[in-house]
Enzyme design. Structure first.
Site, mmCIF file in Angstrom:
data_model
loop_
_atom_site.group_PDB
_atom_site.id
_atom_site.type_symbol
_atom_site.label_atom_id
_atom_site.label_comp_id
_atom_site.label_asym_id
_atom_site.label_seq_id
_atom_site.Cartn_x
_atom_site.Cartn_y
_atom_site.Cartn_z
ATOM 1 N N GLY A 139 7.710 2.777 8.251
ATOM 2 C CA GLY A 139 7.200 1.427 8.069
ATOM 3 C C GLY A 139 6.675 1.257 6.662
ATOM 4 O O GLY A 139 6.469 2.226 5.941
ATOM 5 N N ILE A 187 0.831 -1.210 0.000
ATOM 6 C CA ILE A 187 0.000 0.000 0.000
ATOM 7 C C ILE A 187 0.861 1.254 0.000
ATOM 8 O O ILE A 187 0.710 2.125 -0.846
ATOM 9 C CB ILE A 187 -0.939 0.098 1.235
ATOM 10 C CG1 ILE A 187 -1.889 -1.080 1.318
ATOM 11 C CG2 ILE A 187 -1.734 1.394 1.185
ATOM 12 C CD1 ILE A 187 -2.843 -1.015 2.507
ATOM 13 N N ASP A 207 1.675 13.619 14.719
ATOM 14 C CA ASP A 207 1.743 13.702 13.258
ATOM 15 C C ASP A 207 0.351 13.555 12.647
ATOM 16 O O ASP A 207 0.138 12.767 11.732
ATOM 17 C CB ASP A 207 2.705 12.630 12.733
ATOM 18 C CG ASP A 207 3.110 12.880 11.283
ATOM 19 O OD1 ASP A 207 2.999 14.044 10.827
ATOM 20 O OD2 ASP A 207 3.515 11.924 10.605
HETATM 21 N N1 LIG Z 1 -5.416 0.308 8.387
HETATM 22 C C1 LIG Z 1 -5.156 0.814 7.177
HETATM 23 N N2 LIG Z 1 -5.972 0.554 6.137
HETATM 24 C C2 LIG Z 1 -5.712 1.058 4.925
HETATM 25 N N3 LIG Z 1 -4.677 1.859 4.638
HETATM 26 C C3 LIG Z 1 -3.818 2.165 5.628
HETATM 27 C C4 LIG Z 1 -4.008 1.661 6.942
HETATM 28 N N4 LIG Z 1 -3.027 2.127 7.718
HETATM 29 C C5 LIG Z 1 -2.253 2.894 6.919
HETATM 30 N N5 LIG Z 1 -2.711 2.916 5.663
HETATM 31 C C6 LIG Z 1 -2.152 3.666 4.525
HETATM 32 O O1 LIG Z 1 -0.743 3.578 4.565
HETATM 33 C C7 LIG Z 1 -0.161 4.872 4.727
HETATM 34 C C8 LIG Z 1 1.038 4.805 5.670
HETATM 35 O O2 LIG Z 1 0.648 4.251 6.902
HETATM 36 P P1 LIG Z 1 1.112 4.873 8.280
HETATM 37 O O3 LIG Z 1 0.594 4.007 9.375
HETATM 38 O O4 LIG Z 1 0.727 6.306 8.309
HETATM 39 O O5 LIG Z 1 2.691 4.693 8.219
HETATM 40 P P2 LIG Z 1 3.883 5.727 8.222
HETATM 41 O O6 LIG Z 1 4.416 5.744 9.619
HETATM 42 O O7 LIG Z 1 4.845 5.095 7.313
HETATM 43 O O8 LIG Z 1 3.348 7.055 7.775
HETATM 44 C C9 LIG Z 1 -1.292 5.743 5.268
HETATM 45 O O9 LIG Z 1 -1.131 7.086 4.867
HETATM 46 C C10 LIG Z 1 -2.528 5.124 4.669
HETATM 47 O O10 LIG Z 1 -2.786 5.642 3.385
HETATM 48 MG MG LIG Z 2 1.694 8.045 8.270
#
Ligand SMILES: Nc1ncnc2c1ncn2[C@@H]1O[C@H](COP(=O)(O)OP(=O)(O)O)[C@@H](O)[C@H]1O
Ligand SMILES: [Mg+2]
Lengths: 224, 353
Positions: free
Chosen positions: B66, B60, B188
């Site tokens: 991460g 994704i 954030d």
């Molecule tokens: N539970 C989820 N379901 C669908 N998409 C997700 C989910 N969690 C994160 N994402 C997508 O992945 C992207 C990055 O995840 P995130 O947890 O924000 O990680 P990072 O710390 O790398 O920013 C998010 O901006 C979102 O678009």
């Molecule tokens: Mg994020």
């Protein structure tokens, strides 16, 4: 291939007795290392939770116990050194042996604890926070004492008895089954029973002072 | 009784990267391995491993720390989940205390099942990189169709309309209030970290791991967006929960206009854009001991919000002012924001009843 477990495990005992001994080691070691009571209680809880998930025959109970104490120190922000844990556990398990020198065995044990910590976190899926009965116990004990005649209170080592009962409570896996509030009430109830003290005006009350359903707990505890 | 397992280090060093032959490696998350006879592996049989439980991984997003994958949960009727891979450093002392405490707190939060927080379904161990002393952990979340950034991009003209905006803001603030009452600062908040379901349920994501990330270098050279950063963060002064309320203010404005309110390009530029709009703060409100001085910004009287956001109501405007307050101590709290008159009609929204 060095086997640490043959040193640490006595597989002649029933799981219950092994658990009891391993948790007693946690308590002994925790006291020697001056760990916080919550950290020691956490270690015992982690220990029982681990064996709820895993086959007791597959693991070295003392190594798991030592690792639980190490991990609990981190969870409760009460960092304990691996070296101290290894030494204190070694002493608790082998009271008659010489302390470990810095030789190979020490390093193997140390490495095993680090590895075993990963195993614990994996099995417990990082579910490492627990609401301990300690703070409820202190709080309730204060209320009960305020309620009772000061001359009776002064004569009884109620606090110390409750504390010992609470420590005993952690020796069996059934400690996982009760809410911390219920544990606290039951411990106080049991301590008062031990001294044959009754809480004043209790017979006039609509409900007993302890109100919660503690009898199952109580019988479980006595059976220990 | 069975032979007790021996925990020798010589065992642990063997075959750490071996994979079980039965496993289709295409479906494996890259790098996931089954560490072999180490103690960790002893549970692999009884407990599930990441590749055994989750199938059909699709990438994704790669964020700052991460990588997020979409996968099917094989044990739950192929339900779609989002897996977030985080790499945690291991030392001689094992897993760092902060990591254990932060992930433990996430697990504990989960037990409240707050409607505006993304569900954390599981935590799995992935590859153990013994030479580098690193361990991959997979946080398994419910999969949510969209984040707020996509949602706003795809929203047709003329925009969301006042009722939907109010409903989204109420949910956003409820989630933030919940985190704050558990002593977690999100730090954030931005549309990319706010997920929104098909029924328009808002769910906060990507919080609570700041100390797990610690001083790790960024995975990718992504530019961390400054647009939602509070002034005290930009000035590197001390900060608290109020930073999240600033971000909520920026997002509130963006819900109306569908473009960022303060699209700054650097820390000073970001602060300049903020001051241009909210006006120069009183000199006494400027934090002491910061590198950028009050005098380094040209004086601004600010722009009234209604000039930028034509369809904002008077109550909405008042709330926006209270969120975008320069002084962190005077900024409104999440609890108070939820009690603001702007939300008084919110009982009408089905989601908040
Ligand atoms: N539970 C989820 N379901 C669908 N998409 C997700 C989910 N969690 C994160 N994402 C997508 O992945 C992207 C990055 O995840 P995130 O947890 O924000 O990680 P990072 O710390 O790398 O920013 C998010 O901006 C979102 O678009
Ligand atoms: Mg994020």
């Amino acid at each position: 291939m060095a086997s640490l477990s043959s040193n640490w495990v006595r597989n002649d005992s029933s799981p219950r007795v092994v658990d009891f001994k391993a948790v007693r080691c946690i308590f002994e070691s925790g006291i020697k290392l001056e760990a916080k009571p919550q950290a020691v209680a956490m270690a015992a809880t982690l220990y029982h939770r681990f064996f709820e998930e895993c086959n007791p025959e597959d693991y070295d109970h003392y190594l798991i116990a030592a690792t639980c104490l190490y991990l609990a120190g981190k969870v409760e922000e009460n960092h304990l050194k691996i070296r101290d844990i290894v030494n204190v556990f070694h002493k608790a398990i082998h009271p008659k042996l010489e302390p470990l020198d810095l030789a190979e065995e020490y390093w193997l044990l140390r490495d095993s604890i680090v590895q075993c910590e990963l195993l614990l976190l994996r099995v417990l899926k990082f579910q490492v926070s627990v609401d301990h009965p300690h703070r409820y116990l202190l709080h309730y004990l204060k209320s009960v004492q305020d309620w009772m005649a000061p001359d009776i209170i002064a004569k009884l080592p109620l606090f110390r008895t409750c504390w010992s009962l609470l420590c005993d409570f952690y020796h069996l896996p059934s400690c996982l089954c009760y809410k911390p509030q219920h544990v606290a009430v039951a411990i106080i109830y049991l301590a008062l029973e031990c001294y044959g003290v009754t809480v004043p005006y209790n017979s006039d009350a609509v409900l007993q002072w302890h109100e919660v359903n503690i009898y199952v707990f109580y019988h479980n505890f006595i059976s220990m | 009784m069975a032979e007790p397992v021996s925990f020798t280090s010589s065992n642990c060093r063997n075959n750490v990267n071996e994979r079980p032959s039965s496993c289709d490696s295409n479906r494996n998350i890259e790098g996931t391995s089954y560490a072999n006879p180490s103690p960790i592996n002893l549970v692999t049989n009884s407990l599930q491993d990441i590749s055994r439980k989750y199938d059909g991984l699709n990438f994704i997003a790669t964020g700052a720390y991460g990588t997020v994958y979409k996968a099917r949960d094989l044990l739950n009727d192929g339900q779609t989940v989002a897996l977030k891979k985080v790499r945690i450093p291991l030392s001689e002392e094992g897993v760092p205390m902060n990591t254990i405490r932060e992930i433990g707190l996430l697990k504990q939060l989960e037990s409240f099942e707050h409607p505006n927080i993304v569900r954390l379904l599981d935590i799995c161990h992935g590859c153990y990189h013994r030479p580098q002393g690193q361990l991959d952990i997979f946080l398994v979340f419910e999969h949510v169709e969209q984040d707020l950034a996509n949602y706003l991009e795809q929203c047709p003209s003329p925009g969301l309309g006042p009722d939907i905006i109010r409903e989204i803001m109420h949910q956003l603030l409820s989630g933030v209030d919940f985190l704050h009452s558990n002593r977690i600062i999100h730090r954030d908040l931005k549309p990319q970290n706010i997920l929104i379901t098909r029924n328009r349920q808002v769910k906060l994501a990507d919080f609570g791991l700041s100390r797990v990330y610690g001083h790790q270098i960024l995975l990718t050279p992504v530019v961390v967006t400054l647009w939602y950063r509070a002034p005290e963060v930009l000035l590197q002064a001390s900060y608290a929960m109020s930073v999240d309320l600033w971000s909520c203010g920026c997002i509130f404005a963006e819900l109306f206009t569908r473009k960022p309110l303060f699209p700054g390009k650097s820390d000073p530029d970001q602060l300049g854009k903020i001051i241009d709009i909210i006006g120069t703060p009183d000199e006494t409100e400027w934090p002491s001991d910061v590198s950028l001085s009050w005098t380094s910004f040209r004086h601004s009287r600010g722009v009234p919000f209604e000039n930028l956001i034509h369809d904002i109501s008077p109550e909405g405007k008042d709330l926006l002012h209270k969120l975008l307050t320069f002084s962190p101590t005077q900024r409104i709290s999440a609890t108070n924001a939820l009690a603001h008159p702007y939300f008084k009609e919110c009982e009408l929204c089905p989601l908040n009843r």
